[in-house]
Design an enzyme around this catalytic site. Structure first.
Site, PDB file in Angstrom:
ATOM      1  N   SER A   8       0.600  -1.131   0.051  1.00 53.11           N
ATOM      2  CA  SER A   8       0.143   0.044   0.178  1.00 53.11           C
ATOM      3  C   SER A   8       0.957   1.145  -0.131  1.00 53.11           C
ATOM      4  O   SER A   8       1.492   1.464   0.771  1.00 53.11           O
ATOM      5  CB  SER A   8      -0.842  -0.149   1.230  1.00 53.11           C
ATOM      6  OG  SER A   8      -1.571   1.440   1.538  1.00 53.11           O
ATOM      7  N   HIS A  33      -0.389  -1.557  -4.412  1.00 55.82           N
ATOM      8  CA  HIS A  33      -2.155  -1.408  -3.762  1.00 55.82           C
ATOM      9  C   HIS A  33      -2.068   0.272  -3.883  1.00 55.82           C
ATOM     10  O   HIS A  33      -1.294   0.803  -3.055  1.00 55.82           O
ATOM     11  CB  HIS A  33      -2.064  -1.981  -2.445  1.00 55.82           C
ATOM     12  CG  HIS A  33      -3.563  -1.848  -1.786  1.00 55.82           C
ATOM     13  ND1 HIS A  33      -4.793  -2.737  -2.045  1.00 55.82           N
ATOM     14  CD2 HIS A  33      -3.912  -0.926  -0.683  1.00 55.82           C
ATOM     15  CE1 HIS A  33      -5.647  -2.228  -1.524  1.00 55.82           C
ATOM     16  NE2 HIS A  33      -5.309  -1.112  -0.937  1.00 55.82           N
ATOM     17  N   ASP A  35      -4.456   3.124  -2.779  1.00 54.42           N
ATOM     18  CA  ASP A  35      -5.611   3.674  -2.128  1.00 54.42           C
ATOM     19  C   ASP A  35      -6.171   5.027  -2.571  1.00 54.42           C
ATOM     20  O   ASP A  35      -5.606   6.093  -2.274  1.00 54.42           O
ATOM     21  CB  ASP A  35      -5.456   3.702  -0.594  1.00 54.42           C
ATOM     22  CG  ASP A  35      -5.058   2.336  -0.159  1.00 54.42           C
ATOM     23  OD1 ASP A  35      -6.091   1.414  -0.105  1.00 54.42           O
ATOM     24  OD2 ASP A  35      -4.032   2.106   0.344  1.00 54.42           O
ATOM     25  N   MET A  37      -9.083   7.637  -2.029  1.00 50.13           N
ATOM     26  CA  MET A  37      -9.988   8.361  -1.197  1.00 50.13           C
ATOM     27  C   MET A  37     -10.597   9.457  -1.610  1.00 50.13           C
ATOM     28  O   MET A  37      -9.818  10.525  -2.051  1.00 50.13           O
ATOM     29  CB  MET A  37      -9.266   8.530   0.192  1.00 50.13           C
ATOM     30  CG  MET A  37      -8.613   7.325   0.840  1.00 50.13           C
ATOM     31  SD  MET A  37      -8.012   7.580   2.536  1.00 50.13           S
ATOM     32  CE  MET A  37      -7.139   6.222   2.769  1.00 50.13           C
ATOM     33  N   HIS A  66      -7.829   0.299  -4.847  1.00 51.86           N
ATOM     34  CA  HIS A  66      -9.013   0.370  -3.821  1.00 51.86           C
ATOM     35  C   HIS A  66      -9.454   1.483  -3.714  1.00 51.86           C
ATOM     36  O   HIS A  66      -9.081   2.463  -3.413  1.00 51.86           O
ATOM     37  CB  HIS A  66      -8.192  -0.214  -2.707  1.00 51.86           C
ATOM     38  CG  HIS A  66      -8.993  -0.112  -1.423  1.00 51.86           C
ATOM     39  ND1 HIS A  66      -8.585  -0.307  -0.182  1.00 51.86           N
ATOM     40  CD2 HIS A  66     -10.164  -0.204  -1.353  1.00 51.86           C
ATOM     41  CE1 HIS A  66      -9.557  -0.327   0.663  1.00 51.86           C
ATOM     42  NE2 HIS A  66     -10.691  -0.171   0.021  1.00 51.86           N
ATOM     43  N   MET A  68     -11.835   4.034  -2.318  1.00 54.94           N
ATOM     44  CA  MET A  68     -12.470   4.010  -1.279  1.00 54.94           C
ATOM     45  C   MET A  68     -13.413   5.556  -1.412  1.00 54.94           C
ATOM     46  O   MET A  68     -13.077   6.546  -1.027  1.00 54.94           O
ATOM     47  CB  MET A  68     -11.759   4.356  -0.182  1.00 54.94           C
ATOM     48  CG  MET A  68     -11.292   2.801   0.588  1.00 54.94           C
ATOM     49  SD  MET A  68     -10.035   3.103   1.674  1.00 54.94           S
ATOM     50  CE  MET A  68      -8.517   3.170   0.541  1.00 54.94           C
ATOM     51  N   MET A 137     -11.771  -5.930   4.688  1.00 53.50           N
ATOM     52  CA  MET A 137     -11.069  -4.766   5.453  1.00 53.50           C
ATOM     53  C   MET A 137     -10.874  -5.356   7.090  1.00 53.50           C
ATOM     54  O   MET A 137     -11.821  -5.693   7.599  1.00 53.50           O
ATOM     55  CB  MET A 137     -11.751  -3.575   5.615  1.00 53.50           C
ATOM     56  CG  MET A 137     -12.036  -2.881   4.156  1.00 53.50           C
ATOM     57  SD  MET A 137     -10.410  -2.457   3.541  1.00 53.50           S
ATOM     58  CE  MET A 137      -9.727  -1.329   4.738  1.00 53.50           C
ATOM     59  N   GLY A 142      -9.714   4.340   5.802  1.00 58.95           N
ATOM     60  CA  GLY A 142      -9.641   5.882   5.979  1.00 58.95           C
ATOM     61  C   GLY A 142      -8.244   6.162   6.376  1.00 58.95           C
ATOM     62  O   GLY A 142      -7.768   7.225   5.719  1.00 58.95           O
ATOM     63  N   GLY A 144      -3.932   4.656   6.846  1.00 63.81           N
ATOM     64  CA  GLY A 144      -2.768   3.668   7.083  1.00 63.81           C
ATOM     65  C   GLY A 144      -2.439   3.746   8.681  1.00 63.81           C
ATOM     66  O   GLY A 144      -2.699   4.541   9.423  1.00 63.81           O
ATOM     67  N   ASP A 176      -6.788  -6.135   4.282  1.00 69.25           N
ATOM     68  CA  ASP A 176      -6.091  -4.777   4.224  1.00 69.25           C
ATOM     69  C   ASP A 176      -6.292  -4.198   5.512  1.00 69.25           C
ATOM     70  O   ASP A 176      -7.638  -3.701   5.898  1.00 69.25           O
ATOM     71  CB  ASP A 176      -6.778  -4.029   3.086  1.00 69.25           C
ATOM     72  CG  ASP A 176      -6.089  -2.690   2.674  1.00 69.25           C
ATOM     73  OD1 ASP A 176      -5.182  -2.414   3.175  1.00 69.25           O
ATOM     74  OD2 ASP A 176      -7.002  -1.938   1.870  1.00 69.25           O
ATOM     75  N   GLY A 177      -5.158  -3.915   6.055  1.00 66.92           N
ATOM     76  CA  GLY A 177      -5.242  -2.885   7.428  1.00 66.92           C
ATOM     77  C   GLY A 177      -4.379  -3.475   8.516  1.00 66.92           C
ATOM     78  O   GLY A 177      -4.848  -4.874   8.821  1.00 66.92           O
ATOM     79  N   GLY A 178      -3.391  -3.138   8.865  1.00 69.44           N
ATOM     80  CA  GLY A 178      -2.788  -3.499  10.023  1.00 69.44           C
ATOM     81  C   GLY A 178      -1.942  -5.150   9.812  1.00 69.44           C
ATOM     82  O   GLY A 178      -1.667  -5.595  10.886  1.00 69.44           O
ATOM     83  N   THR A 199       2.439   0.112   6.245  1.00 74.46           N
ATOM     84  CA  THR A 199       3.266   0.315   7.180  1.00 74.46           C
ATOM     85  C   THR A 199       4.475  -0.812   7.416  1.00 74.46           C
ATOM     86  O   THR A 199       5.407  -0.786   7.507  1.00 74.46           O
ATOM     87  CB  THR A 199       2.552   0.345   8.499  1.00 74.46           C
ATOM     88  OG1 THR A 199       1.604   1.505   8.507  1.00 74.46           O
ATOM     89  CG2 THR A 199       3.598   0.874   9.808  1.00 74.46           C
TER      90      THR A 199
END
Ligand code: DX5
Ligand code: ZN
Length: 219
Positions: A8, A33, A35, A37, A66, A68, A137, A142, A144, A176-178, A199
């Site tokens: 990402s 990836h 993102d 927004m 992605h 959003m 998700m 919203g 990272g 996706d996320g964390g 991250t």
């Protein structure tokens, strides 16, 4: 199962996307990836198709977009023209979902549908014939750098079981996320095969080593 990583760019040095993309290629990442927004579906505004188009000549990896955004329909043509390989739209967005998923495929891209943490995974079942991938998700979309929500794993497991039982064995399931070396194991054992990491990859001391561990190639 063959595990792929998707880096990402939200966690990259945004002043130098070309160099950051090259770093991902060198590290053995599978996809990039992207993102998007719009300040409505989520609070922030990131980047859109014109930025992806400028990056495309420097990126040999598949571009995983992605969206959003509140109205993904109007973005699909722009991203196709910019060189996207796969587009994810959100089931919670305001559009004719079936028409958008069909259009993504008609334009030669792979199609995907995402669910936010509070959306039941069963809601995607009716769209599976139109999807190459489902994104579950593992944070609220919203931002990272948020913490992985482990309670999403039963959704992944349920979806993998449903897909296997209903002749969608080739379905990709993305989380996706964390995602990092600590959280990836539970995502993979639940049935996810495409790991988005922002991250986790960009802030690692050694991106290549981090990527190998995420993919299960080394410890
Ligand atoms: C969140 C985005 C994610 C995010 C992942 O809204 O969809 O792709 O950037 O970043 P990390 O891996 O830092 O949670
Ligand atoms: Zn994302």
């Amino acid at each position: 199962m063959n595990i792929k990583t998707s880096a990402s760019l939200l966690a990259a040095d945004l002043s130098d996307l070309r160099r950051e993309t090259a770093r991902c290629i060198d590290a053995g990442v599978d996809w990039i990836h992207f993102d998007v927004m719009d300040g409505q579906f989520v609070e922030q505004i990131t980047y859109g198709a014109p930025v992806l188009k400028r990056l495309k000549p420097y990126c040999s990896l598949p571009l995983d977009v992605h969206l959003m955004v509140e109205n993904p329909a109007r973005q699909i043509e722009f991203f196709a023209e910019a060189g996207a390989d796969l587009i994810t739209i959100h089931i919670e967005s305001s559009c004719d979902l079936a028409a958008c998923l069909k259009r993504i495929r008609e334009l030669g891209m792979r199609s995907s549908l995402a669910v936010k943490p509070d959306t039941p995974v069963e809601s995607v079942y009716e769209y599976l014939p139109l999807c190459d991938m489902i994104l579950v998700m593992t944070v609220e979309p919203g931002y990272g750098g948020q913490g992985f929500i482990p309670e999403m794993m039963p959704k992944v497991k349920k979806l993998r079981e449903y897909a296997d039982a209903h002749k969608f064995q080739n379905l990709d399931i993305q989380v996706d996320g964390g995602i990092n070396v600590k959280t990836a194991e539970s995502a993979k054992s639940s049935g996810a095969n495409i790991l988005v990491a922002g991250t986790g990859l960009f802030k690692a001391d050694d991106m290549k080593a981090e990527n190998s561990v995420l993919k299960g190639l080394s410890k």
